[in-house]
Write a protein that holds these residues in place. Sequence first.
Motif, PDB file in Angstrom:
ATOM      1  N   UNK A 208       0.769  -1.233   0.000  1.00 42.85           N
ATOM      2  CA  UNK A 208       0.000   0.000   0.000  1.00 42.85           C
ATOM      3  C   UNK A 208       0.797   1.278   0.000  1.00 42.85           C
ATOM      4  N   UNK A 209       2.038   1.235  -0.517  1.00 45.84           N
ATOM      5  CA  UNK A 209       2.859   2.441  -0.542  1.00 45.84           C
ATOM      6  C   UNK A 209       2.399   3.434  -1.611  1.00 45.84           C
ATOM      7  N   UNK A 210       1.663   2.936  -2.618  1.00 42.86           N
ATOM      8  CA  UNK A 210       1.183   3.790  -3.706  1.00 42.86           C
ATOM      9  C   UNK A 210      -0.266   3.446  -4.010  1.00 42.86           C
ATOM     10  N   UNK A 211      -0.932   4.361  -4.704  1.00 40.91           N
ATOM     11  CA  UNK A 211      -2.341   4.162  -5.052  1.00 40.91           C
ATOM     12  C   UNK A 211      -2.529   3.488  -6.404  1.00 40.91           C
ATOM     13  N   UNK A 212      -1.477   3.401  -7.197  1.00 40.73           N
ATOM     14  CA  UNK A 212      -1.572   2.792  -8.517  1.00 40.73           C
ATOM     15  C   UNK A 212      -0.199   2.708  -9.139  1.00 40.73           C
ATOM     16  N   UNK A 213      -0.123   2.098 -10.329  1.00 35.18           N
ATOM     17  CA  UNK A 213       1.176   1.888 -10.971  1.00 35.18           C
ATOM     18  C   UNK A 213       1.063   1.996 -12.485  1.00 35.18           C
ATOM     19  N   UNK A 214       2.094   2.592 -13.083  1.00 29.99           N
ATOM     20  CA  UNK A 214       2.313   2.572 -14.527  1.00 29.99           C
ATOM     21  C   UNK A 214       3.533   1.690 -14.765  1.00 29.99           C
ATOM     22  N   UNK A 215       3.418   0.709 -15.642  1.00 35.74           N
ATOM     23  CA  UNK A 215       4.523  -0.212 -15.917  1.00 35.74           C
ATOM     24  C   UNK A 215       4.986  -0.007 -17.352  1.00 35.74           C
ATOM     25  N   UNK A 216       6.290   0.188 -17.540  1.00 35.70           N
ATOM     26  CA  UNK A 216       6.859   0.338 -18.886  1.00 35.70           C
ATOM     27  C   UNK A 216       7.989  -0.658 -19.076  1.00 35.70           C
ATOM     28  N   UNK A 217       8.302  -0.956 -20.345  1.00 34.37           N
ATOM     29  CA  UNK A 217       9.413  -1.852 -20.700  1.00 34.37           C
ATOM     30  C   UNK A 217       9.253  -3.224 -20.046  1.00 34.37           C
ATOM     31  N   UNK A 218       8.049  -3.748 -20.162  1.00 37.09           N
ATOM     32  CA  UNK A 218       7.709  -5.013 -19.520  1.00 37.09           C
ATOM     33  C   UNK A 218       8.247  -6.200 -20.322  1.00 37.09           C
ATOM     34  N   UNK A 219       8.835  -7.178 -19.623  1.00 39.41           N
ATOM     35  CA  UNK A 219       9.320  -8.419 -20.230  1.00 39.41           C
ATOM     36  C   UNK A 219       8.408  -9.581 -19.822  1.00 39.41           C
ATOM     37  N   UNK A 220       8.345 -10.598 -20.674  1.00 37.10           N
ATOM     38  CA  UNK A 220       7.432 -11.713 -20.432  1.00 37.10           C
ATOM     39  C   UNK A 220       7.651 -12.350 -19.054  1.00 37.10           C
ATOM     40  N   UNK A 221       8.877 -12.601 -18.672  1.00 43.35           N
ATOM     41  CA  UNK A 221       9.141 -13.314 -17.427  1.00 43.35           C
ATOM     42  C   UNK A 221       8.948 -12.468 -16.177  1.00 43.35           C
ATOM     43  N   UNK A 222       8.765 -11.151 -16.340  1.00 44.28           N
ATOM     44  CA  UNK A 222       8.503 -10.311 -15.166  1.00 44.28           C
ATOM     45  C   UNK A 222       7.156 -10.674 -14.527  1.00 44.28           C
ATOM     46  N   UNK A 223       6.172 -11.006 -15.371  1.00 39.49           N
ATOM     47  CA  UNK A 223       4.827 -11.375 -14.933  1.00 39.49           C
ATOM     48  C   UNK A 223       4.210 -10.337 -13.994  1.00 39.49           C
ATOM     49  N   UNK A 224       4.618  -9.084 -14.161  1.00 38.54           N
ATOM     50  CA  UNK A 224       4.045  -8.026 -13.331  1.00 38.54           C
ATOM     51  C   UNK A 224       2.568  -7.820 -13.633  1.00 38.54           C
ATOM     52  N   UNK A 225       2.163  -8.080 -14.881  1.00 42.71           N
ATOM     53  CA  UNK A 225       0.754  -7.907 -15.215  1.00 42.71           C
ATOM     54  C   UNK A 225      -0.110  -8.892 -14.430  1.00 42.71           C
ATOM     55  N   UNK A 226       0.327 -10.145 -14.343  1.00 39.79           N
ATOM     56  CA  UNK A 226      -0.432 -11.138 -13.569  1.00 39.79           C
ATOM     57  C   UNK A 226      -0.464 -10.762 -12.085  1.00 39.79           C
ATOM     58  N   UNK A 227       0.696 -10.330 -11.571  1.00 40.08           N
ATOM     59  CA  UNK A 227       0.772  -9.977 -10.156  1.00 40.08           C
ATOM     60  C   UNK A 227      -0.138  -8.798  -9.832  1.00 40.08           C
ATOM     61  N   UNK A 228      -0.172  -7.798 -10.710  1.00 41.69           N
ATOM     62  CA  UNK A 228      -1.005  -6.626 -10.458  1.00 41.69           C
ATOM     63  C   UNK A 228      -2.487  -6.974 -10.530  1.00 41.69           C
ATOM     64  N   UNK A 229      -2.839  -7.907 -11.403  1.00 44.60           N
ATOM     65  CA  UNK A 229      -4.226  -8.364 -11.446  1.00 44.60           C
ATOM     66  C   UNK A 229      -4.618  -9.025 -10.130  1.00 44.60           C
ATOM     67  N   UNK A 230      -3.726  -9.854  -9.591  1.00 45.46           N
ATOM     68  CA  UNK A 230      -4.005 -10.529  -8.320  1.00 45.46           C
ATOM     69  C   UNK A 230      -4.104  -9.534  -7.170  1.00 45.46           C
ATOM     70  N   UNK A 231      -3.271  -8.487  -7.198  1.00 45.32           N
ATOM     71  CA  UNK A 231      -3.266  -7.501  -6.120  1.00 45.32           C
ATOM     72  C   UNK A 231      -4.431  -6.533  -6.212  1.00 45.32           C
ATOM     73  N   UNK A 232      -5.024  -6.411  -7.383  1.00 43.71           N
ATOM     74  CA  UNK A 232      -6.090  -5.440  -7.641  1.00 43.71           C
ATOM     75  C   UNK A 232      -5.616  -4.008  -7.403  1.00 43.71           C
ATOM     76  N   UNK A 233      -4.365  -3.759  -7.692  1.00 45.54           N
ATOM     77  CA  UNK A 233      -3.822  -2.402  -7.637  1.00 45.54           C
ATOM     78  C   UNK A 233      -4.124  -1.733  -8.968  1.00 45.54           C
TER      79      UNK A 233
END
Length: 348
Positions: free
Chosen positions: A133-158
């Motif tokens: 909860x350090x931030x209210x939202x996130x912008x992600x750039x230069x995403x790589x397939x193995x980062x899986x940040x998109x899946x993680x952010x979906x799970x977190x509902x951030x």
Amino acid sequence: MAVDNAPTHQDHARPAVPTLEEVAERAGVSRSTASRAINGGLRVSPEALAAVEAAVAELGYTPNRAARSLVTKRTDSIALVVPEPDERVLSDPFFAGTLSGLSASMADTDIQVVLVITRPGESERTVRYLRNGHVDGAIVVSHHRNDELDRALLDLRVPNVFVGRPLSANESDVQFVDTDNVEGGRLATQHLIDRGCRHIGTIAGPEDMSAGIDRLAGWRNAVLAAGQADDAVAYGDFTIASGATQVRRLLADHPDLDGIFIASDLMAAGALSVLTELGKEVPRDIAVVGYDNLGVAASTSPPLTTVIQPVVAMARAAGARLLDQMDGSPRPSEPLIFAPELVVRESA
């Protein structure tokens, strides 16, 4: 020994910091009403809200952010998440353009942008930071397939928006802003075909990023449609060094190339230096087209024909979409895709 307890000049010079109690007293309301008025105006009459706002202005009161966040459950900050090594973030104009556009989208708000660099293999630390909860939202750039940040952010509902099409999650589940990289790659390659190039190679971007995959697909579509071979492919990582290394490899394997589409201007800058070293005159011997148009293209020798990637506008749009998410606005049904444009300079 006598002790002088008289106030010093420094004590007189330091003005007292106005308190919430003083704001409430000046406005003629209770402390809790003043607090609610300052933190969003919930359950506060228009008259009381106006009185509190006037008192805040008169006293020069500044809310305590930590206390305010306890009431609003908001931090008034968002993260710009960049899954790249530090040196890439500091040297690539893409990231400067992204930060500029994102900052512009937040200009009329009190929201601060926090840069979060996610080094390779450290995405779990970033996910933990966002989860806490350090931030209210996130912008992600230069995403790589193995980062899986998109899946993680979906799970977190951030609340989040990607700049660039993410690869690991279903596209319909993720909001993103991008340029049409397939069309951009085709546009660049078609320009080389139209000027008479008969054997066109490419230095593609990383195979684990949508920009690398899509620009390569655009190149391949164009050369195959023109009846040319699609065998002259090398892969770089969007850096100057990789452009220099891969153009040597490409020419060693295909010495008859007369045109090259290079998937970033930084890689093209590295390639142009090597072509000069090898005695290849651009564009007479080999025509070159890059991708980005972020400032590097106009300063290469010769100046680089390139495809515009409107990074500042993309980041600004991503920021606007994130603000809408955070405010509970209806989600757009489609990603926002910018059309590519070609800028013709001396290299082609």
